[in-house]
Design an enzyme around this catalytic site. Structure first.
Site, PDB file in Angstrom:
ATOM      1  N   HIS A 125      -1.172  -1.357  -4.265  1.00 50.93           N
ATOM      2  CA  HIS A 125      -2.451  -1.015  -3.634  1.00 50.93           C
ATOM      3  C   HIS A 125      -2.515   0.497  -3.418  1.00 50.93           C
ATOM      4  CE1 HIS A 125      -6.009  -2.059  -1.174  1.00 50.93           C
ATOM      5  NE2 HIS A 125      -5.602  -1.115  -0.336  1.00 50.93           N
TER       6      HIS A 125
ATOM      7  N   MET B 271     -12.134   4.306  -0.650  1.00 48.67           N
ATOM      8  CA  MET B 271     -12.788   4.556   0.646  1.00 48.67           C
ATOM      9  C   MET B 271     -13.460   5.914   0.538  1.00 48.67           C
ATOM     10  SD  MET B 271      -9.768   2.977   3.005  1.00 48.67           S
ATOM     11  CE  MET B 271      -8.597   3.162   1.676  1.00 48.67           C
TER      12      MET B 271
ATOM     13  N   SER C  87       0.846  -1.196   0.000  1.00 51.05           N
ATOM     14  CA  SER C  87       0.000   0.000   0.000  1.00 51.05           C
ATOM     15  C   SER C  87       0.879   1.243   0.000  1.00 51.05           C
ATOM     16  CB  SER C  87      -0.887   0.023   1.241  1.00 51.05           C
ATOM     17  OG  SER C  87      -1.447   1.311   1.375  1.00 51.05           O
TER      18      SER C  87
ATOM     19  N   MET D  16      -8.984   8.032  -0.161  1.00 53.26           N
ATOM     20  CA  MET D  16      -9.813   8.374   1.010  1.00 53.26           C
ATOM     21  C   MET D  16     -10.361   9.786   0.845  1.00 53.26           C
ATOM     22  SD  MET D  16      -7.376   7.034   4.049  1.00 53.26           S
ATOM     23  CE  MET D  16      -6.690   5.390   4.056  1.00 53.26           C
TER      24      MET D  16
ATOM     25  N   HIS E 159      -8.360   1.006  -4.054  1.00 54.93           N
ATOM     26  CA  HIS E 159      -9.309   0.804  -2.952  1.00 54.93           C
ATOM     27  C   HIS E 159      -9.988   2.142  -2.663  1.00 54.93           C
ATOM     28  CE1 HIS E 159      -9.609  -0.412   1.616  1.00 54.93           C
ATOM     29  NE2 HIS E 159     -10.796  -0.268   1.055  1.00 54.93           N
TER      30      HIS E 159
ATOM     31  N   ASP F  82      -4.720   3.535  -1.958  1.00 52.52           N
ATOM     32  CA  ASP F  82      -5.799   3.860  -1.024  1.00 52.52           C
ATOM     33  C   ASP F  82      -6.318   5.266  -1.278  1.00 52.52           C
ATOM     34  OD1 ASP F  82      -6.089   1.546   0.731  1.00 52.52           O
ATOM     35  OD2 ASP F  82      -4.028   1.970   1.355  1.00 52.52           O
TER      36      ASP F  82
ATOM     37  N   ASP G 230      -6.786  -6.648   4.073  1.00 47.77           N
ATOM     38  CA  ASP G 230      -6.151  -5.322   4.152  1.00 47.77           C
ATOM     39  C   ASP G 230      -6.223  -4.799   5.576  1.00 47.77           C
ATOM     40  OD1 ASP G 230      -5.233  -2.756   3.674  1.00 47.77           O
ATOM     41  OD2 ASP G 230      -6.919  -2.151   2.408  1.00 47.77           O
TER      42      ASP G 230
ATOM     43  N   MET H 167     -11.532  -5.984   5.295  1.00 44.98           N
ATOM     44  CA  MET H 167     -10.719  -5.079   6.127  1.00 44.98           C
ATOM     45  C   MET H 167     -10.478  -5.737   7.482  1.00 44.98           C
ATOM     46  SD  MET H 167     -10.118  -2.190   4.411  1.00 44.98           S
ATOM     47  CE  MET H 167      -9.145  -1.622   5.785  1.00 44.98           C
TER      48      MET H 167
HETATM   49  C1  DX5 Z   1      -6.355   1.414   5.592  1.00 43.96           C
HETATM   50  C2  DX5 Z   1      -5.926   1.090   4.188  1.00 43.96           C
HETATM   51  C3  DX5 Z   1      -4.839   0.105   4.128  1.00 43.96           C
HETATM   52  C4  DX5 Z   1      -3.553   0.547   4.797  1.00 43.96           C
HETATM   53  C5  DX5 Z   1      -2.862  -0.684   5.300  1.00 43.96           C
HETATM   54  O1  DX5 Z   1      -7.553   2.080   5.577  1.00 43.96           O
HETATM   55  O2  DX5 Z   1      -6.992   0.587   3.416  1.00 43.96           O
HETATM   56  O3  DX5 Z   1      -4.569  -0.300   2.776  1.00 43.96           O
HETATM   57  O4  DX5 Z   1      -2.693   1.246   3.938  1.00 43.96           O
HETATM   58  O5  DX5 Z   1      -1.773  -0.298   6.073  1.00 43.96           O
HETATM   59  P1  DX5 Z   1      -1.081  -1.301   7.101  1.00 43.96           P
HETATM   60  O6  DX5 Z   1      -0.598  -2.460   6.283  1.00 43.96           O
HETATM   61  O7  DX5 Z   1       0.001  -0.486   7.694  1.00 43.96           O
HETATM   62  O8  DX5 Z   1      -2.147  -1.713   8.078  1.00 43.96           O
HETATM   63 ZN    ZN Z   2      -6.514  -0.342   1.413  1.00 46.50          ZN
END
Ligand code: DX5
Ligand code: ZN
Length: 216
Positions: free
Chosen positions: A30, A65, A7, A34, A63, A32, A175, A137
């Site tokens: 990956h 969010m 990620s 947000m 991903h 993320d 994840d 998750m």
């Molecule tokens: C959290 C993200 C994850 C995050 C994982 O909301 O969706 O992808 O980056 O990070 P680690 O591996 O540090 O938990």
């Molecule tokens: Zn993620």
């Protein structure tokens, strides 16, 4: 063999290209996204995905969010995402189905994600329509570096059974809080793609961390 998806949330965004190069041994990247609404954090958006696409051929596992993710499906597909994952909690079911239908038309792979509170059974109607990925998750979404929630392991196992029954070939991704120890628990429960942010980017040797996540 299990796929590893580092990620970039844990990367240094001032050196993002270099940090992507440091995880070239991985299978997927990956990303993320947000929005500060679905989760309390804001990360990156469409222009960054577009730049990443011009920089690497890695498979972009995106991903979302984001509240009402259907609003952004076309933009992220056009930016070069290979797979888009939307949260079941981010809109009403008809809108999630519509977002997945739109992805099909755009030729992008289709995933759904579940927050820890959401039950395994919720995936069934979506699996029956055909999916490329289910993301479980194992932390509350929003931040990297949180502790793995072991109480999600039975859910991973239950979703593996639903996948075999309703949509064989669909990937099962985990994840949140994945490291060399928790990776093994996830794989034993049926996961075949592991996201890892801090376990990869927090390591002095990301390639060795990726190998450790694969159990090598
Ligand atoms: C959290 C993200 C994850 C995050 C994982 O909301 O969706 O992808 O980056 O990070 P680690 O591996 O540090 O938990
Ligand atoms: Zn993620």
């Amino acid at each position: 063999m299990v796929k590893i998806a580092p990620s970039i949330l844990s990367a240094d965004f001032c050196r993002l290209g270099e940090d992507i190069g440091r995880v070239a041994a991985a299978d997927w990247l990956h990303v993320d996204v947000m929005d500060g609404m679905f989760v309390p954090n804001i990360s990156i958006g469409v222009p960054v995905v577009k730049s990443i696409r011009q920089h690497t051929d890695m498979f972009l596992d995106t991903h979302l969010m984001v509240e009402k993710p259907g609003r952004y499906v076309k933009a992220f597909a056009d930016a070069g995402a290979d797979l888009l994952t939307v949260h079941l909690e981010a809109d009403m079911p008809p809108a999630i189905h519509a977002a997945l239908d739109e992805m099909k038309g755009l030729g992008v792979k289709r995933g759904i994600a579940l927050r820890p509170i959401t039950a395994a059974e919720a995936v069934v109607p979506y699996l029956c329509e055909g999916l490329d990925l289910v993301l479980v998750m194992t932390v509350e979404p929003g931040f990297g570096g949180q502790k793995f929630m072991a109480d999600q392991l039975p859910k991973i196992a239950a979703i593996r059974e639903y996948i075999e029954k309703y949509c064989p070939g669909c990937a099962l991704e985990v994840d949140g809080g994945v490291n060399a120890e928790t990776a093994k628990l996830c794989v034993d429960a049926g996961a075949d793609v592991l996201v890892a942010g801090s376990a990869v980017y927090g390591a002095s040797d990301p390639a060795a961390a990726i190998a450790a996540l694969r159990g090598e």
